[in-house]
Design an enzyme around this catalytic site. Structure first.
Site, mmCIF file in Angstrom:
data_model
loop_
_atom_site.group_PDB
_atom_site.id
_atom_site.type_symbol
_atom_site.label_atom_id
_atom_site.label_comp_id
_atom_site.label_asym_id
_atom_site.label_seq_id
_atom_site.Cartn_x
_atom_site.Cartn_y
_atom_site.Cartn_z
ATOM 1 N N HIS A 25 39.606 42.210 36.166
ATOM 2 C CA HIS A 25 38.607 41.136 36.159
ATOM 3 C C HIS A 25 37.279 41.611 36.758
ATOM 4 O O HIS A 25 36.217 41.461 36.137
ATOM 5 C CB HIS A 25 39.150 39.937 36.951
ATOM 6 C CG HIS A 25 38.183 38.820 37.127
ATOM 7 N ND1 HIS A 25 38.192 37.688 36.328
ATOM 8 C CD2 HIS A 25 37.143 38.648 37.985
ATOM 9 C CE1 HIS A 25 37.212 36.878 36.706
ATOM 10 N NE2 HIS A 25 36.550 37.445 37.707
ATOM 11 N N GLU A 26 37.343 42.215 37.941
ATOM 12 C CA GLU A 26 36.093 42.627 38.603
ATOM 13 C C GLU A 26 35.405 43.765 37.841
ATOM 14 O O GLU A 26 34.176 43.833 37.800
ATOM 15 C CB GLU A 26 36.368 43.043 40.054
ATOM 16 C CG GLU A 26 36.995 41.948 40.920
ATOM 17 C CD GLU A 26 36.190 40.665 40.970
ATOM 18 O OE1 GLU A 26 34.968 40.694 40.723
ATOM 19 O OE2 GLU A 26 36.807 39.610 41.249
ATOM 20 N N ASP A 31 47.226 48.842 52.338
ATOM 21 C CA ASP A 31 48.325 48.317 51.515
ATOM 22 C C ASP A 31 48.828 49.325 50.491
ATOM 23 O O ASP A 31 49.995 49.289 50.101
ATOM 24 C CB ASP A 31 47.875 47.058 50.756
ATOM 25 C CG ASP A 31 47.456 45.943 51.696
ATOM 26 O OD1 ASP A 31 47.846 45.984 52.875
ATOM 27 O OD2 ASP A 31 46.732 45.029 51.240
ATOM 28 N N ASP A 41 56.793 71.822 11.128
ATOM 29 C CA ASP A 41 56.554 70.491 11.707
ATOM 30 C C ASP A 41 55.198 70.415 12.402
ATOM 31 O O ASP A 41 54.483 69.421 12.294
ATOM 32 C CB ASP A 41 57.637 70.169 12.759
ATOM 33 C CG ASP A 41 59.025 70.027 12.164
ATOM 34 O OD1 ASP A 41 59.127 69.811 10.938
ATOM 35 O OD2 ASP A 41 60.002 70.133 12.931
ATOM 36 N N CYS A 81 37.940 34.614 42.109
ATOM 37 C CA CYS A 81 36.894 35.621 42.252
ATOM 38 C C CYS A 81 35.714 35.014 42.989
ATOM 39 O O CYS A 81 35.403 33.831 42.821
ATOM 40 C CB CYS A 81 36.479 36.076 40.858
ATOM 41 S SG CYS A 81 35.019 37.120 40.827
ATOM 42 N N ASP A 109 38.736 42.017 48.942
ATOM 43 C CA ASP A 109 38.966 41.457 50.278
ATOM 44 C C ASP A 109 40.250 42.063 50.848
ATOM 45 O O ASP A 109 41.343 41.764 50.366
ATOM 46 C CB ASP A 109 39.079 39.927 50.186
ATOM 47 C CG ASP A 109 39.177 39.276 51.561
ATOM 48 O OD1 ASP A 109 39.326 40.011 52.564
ATOM 49 O OD2 ASP A 109 39.098 38.032 51.630
ATOM 50 N N ASP A 110 40.096 42.898 51.867
ATOM 51 C CA ASP A 110 41.260 43.601 52.405
ATOM 52 C C ASP A 110 42.145 42.691 53.255
ATOM 53 O O ASP A 110 43.200 43.127 53.736
ATOM 54 C CB ASP A 110 40.817 44.828 53.219
ATOM 55 C CG ASP A 110 41.884 45.914 53.236
ATOM 56 O OD1 ASP A 110 42.873 45.780 52.478
ATOM 57 O OD2 ASP A 110 41.742 46.870 54.004
HETATM 58 ZN ZN LIG Z 1 34.861 36.913 38.612
#
Ligand SMILES: [Zn+2]
Ligand SMILES: [Zn+2]
Length: 495
Positions: free
Chosen positions: A233-234, A133, A396, A95, A211-212
């Site tokens: 994470h981000e 992507d 039910d 990261c 990041d592409d």
């Molecule tokens: Zn990080």
């Protein structure tokens, strides 16, 4: 700023007073991630002034101190030398958010909370620039999983919006407008970065950039860089967490393949910022029902003597549950406070009433006064007209109809169901009928033994949810057909 670091330096062991070109690369790395400062260097962490101040190209005392801090934080043998183990970690993709050594963790939990948090507890996220992507829908799938993972355990409710985003998400390459220090670096090394909640970082606060140059994928095992892992994470940064020194944690800075599940350290971290939303991983519900009147927008899940409440606006379970049925649902007869069979709301002349069935009896509950109407329980057979005999001894699940089926109620038992008409107050002729025959598109397991049924509200209006075991199916009232892609697990999608 060079961030493709130390790629030429294989097995080596550099220490104090070394002066090879690798020292410059080491210093570039340490200063980029907040462990060291170099003359004239742009500030990357709040603690910039307290960082060791190094002379470029010389493995001096400051460089050694920064290496020691880096090794301590990342639980490497503390040698103060650039040895193969330290180098191996520095060479891993990671990261782009600096590590902030000023906030060394301590105690049993090792997460680090950032200094800012959202004051708006319903921040919206939006994808403003996608990637070649993956489709935008697929990227949104990863973002949904990421934010939901955090929001299911803490009292924050990030959600997707179509304008006015708090959290702007985009894919970009190279220098993409947030300063030279934050420029992306091509394939590998830095993968993404997330900015802390406002007011940190001005307009960029809370934003998330990928990041592409990386090849983003979502398959397992990953064939590229796993978007779900990096998004999780981000998202943690954008909600106010820093890097953890726990190597298994989602908030560990380094990428090591798919890691899509929060660890105890991550959960302790987000809860320290926003407070706890407990997970109640319950299955096999006795009954479910959507709230009405003052309780509209809520969904209720009953099991045993307890219940959970869901918020359809936040699309998250409400914190503070489970609660006791006996304590919160007023004036219920004692045997209706545990193990009920079904619950559904009335319509027409019976609007505003909730019917709770158990065995051969039922009670009527008033949503507005929030208590049981006097005179209950009563006999199902006596009061619900023209029901088939075996529906009068216990059902039910049940739900009230919506959309084209408004004005009707549906009672399920085994592989059959009946339709009740609220206007005439009796069972429609021709019932019971087969669930499999009359509810097209339901998953095979949901054509008998449905345990609970509930209508969607807010953004989920027009949908019927059927629960069985650990799974649920969704039916569309207007299309009169089961939605594709079901069943799904109740866990994560609801609780
Ligand atoms: Zn990080
Ligand atoms: Zn950026």
């Amino acid at each position: 700023m060079r961030t493709k670091l130390l790629l030429s330096a294989d097995a080596l062991d550099l220490g104090l007073r070394a002066a090879t070109p690798v020292v410059g690369e080491l210093q570039a790395y340490l200063s980029r991630f907040g462990w060291l400062r170099l003359p004239g260097q742009e500030r990357v962490v709040a603690a910039h002034e307290t960082l060791p101040n190094a002379q470029p190209g010389h493995f001096d005392d400051a460089t050694e101190a920064a290496v020691v801090d880096f090794q301590r934080f990342y639980r490497l043998p503390v040698t103060g030398r650039l040895n193969p183990e330290t180098l191996a970690l520095m060479r891993r993709p990671r990261c782009g958010v600096p590590d902030k050594p000023a906030a060394f963790p301590g105690g049993p939990a090792n997460f680090v909370a950032a200094s800012t948090k959202w004051s708006n507890l319903r921040p919206g996220y939006m994808l403003s620039a996608g990637t070649a992507d993956l489709s935008d829908a697929s990227v949104y799938g990863a973002l949904f999983n990421a934010y939901r993972s955090w929001c299911l355990v803490a009292q924050i409710a990030a959600h997707r919006v179509s304008s006015g985003a708090d959290i702007d998400v985009r894919f970009a390459t190279g220098d993409h407008g947030d300063g030279a220090t934050n420029a992306f670096d091509g394939v590998g090394s830095i993968l993404a970065h997330g900015f802390y909640p406002p007011p940190n970082g001005g307009d960029l606060a809370g934003d998330l950039h990928f990041d592409d140059a990386e090849t983003w994928t979502r398959d397992l095992p990953p064939t590229g860089t796993d978007l779900d892992t990096v998004a999780l994470h981000e998202a943690g940064h954008t909600l106010g967490l820093d890097h953890s020194d726990v190597a298994s944690a989602v908030m560990y800075a380094f990428y090591g393949g798919a890691r899509r599940t929060l660890t105890d350290d991550d959960i302790a971290g987000i809860r320290s910022v926003y407070g706890t939303r407990e997970r109640n991983l319950v299955t096999n519900f006795d009954a479910t029902v959507e709230g009405e009147g003052p309780f509209a927008g809520k969904g209720y899940f009953f099991y045993g003597s307890r219940y959970l409440r869901y918020d359809y606006s936040d699309d998250l379970p409400d914190p503070g549950y489970p609660k006791s049925i006996a304590a919160e649902w007023h004036d219920l007869p004692a045997n209706f406070t545990t193990g009920i069979d079904a619950a559904f709301s009335g319509q027409n002349a019976f609007a505003g009433k909730l019917y709770i069935f158990k065995g051969d009896r039922y009670v009527r509950y008033d949503w507005a006064t929030d208590k049981t109407d006097p005179g209950y329980p009563k006999s199902i057979a006596a009061e619900w007209h023209d029901l088939p005999a075996d529906f009068t001894t216990g059902i039910d699940a049940a739900v009230t109809g919506k959309g084209p089926f408004a004005g009707k109620a549906y009672l399920f038992k085994g592989s059959q169901y009946i339709r009740y008409d609220w206007a005439t107050d009796k069972t429609d002729p021709g019932y019971p009928k087969s669930i499999a025959a009359m509810w097209p598109g339901l998953p095979a397991g949901f054509t008998s033994g449905i345990q609970a049924a509930m209508n969607g509200q807010k953004g989920f209006e027009g949908k019927l949810y059927l629960f069985k075991g650990a799974d649920y199916a969704r039916y569309d009232w207007a299309a009169d057909h089961g939605d594709p892609g079901y069943p799904l697990p109740i866990a994560f999608n609801w609780l």
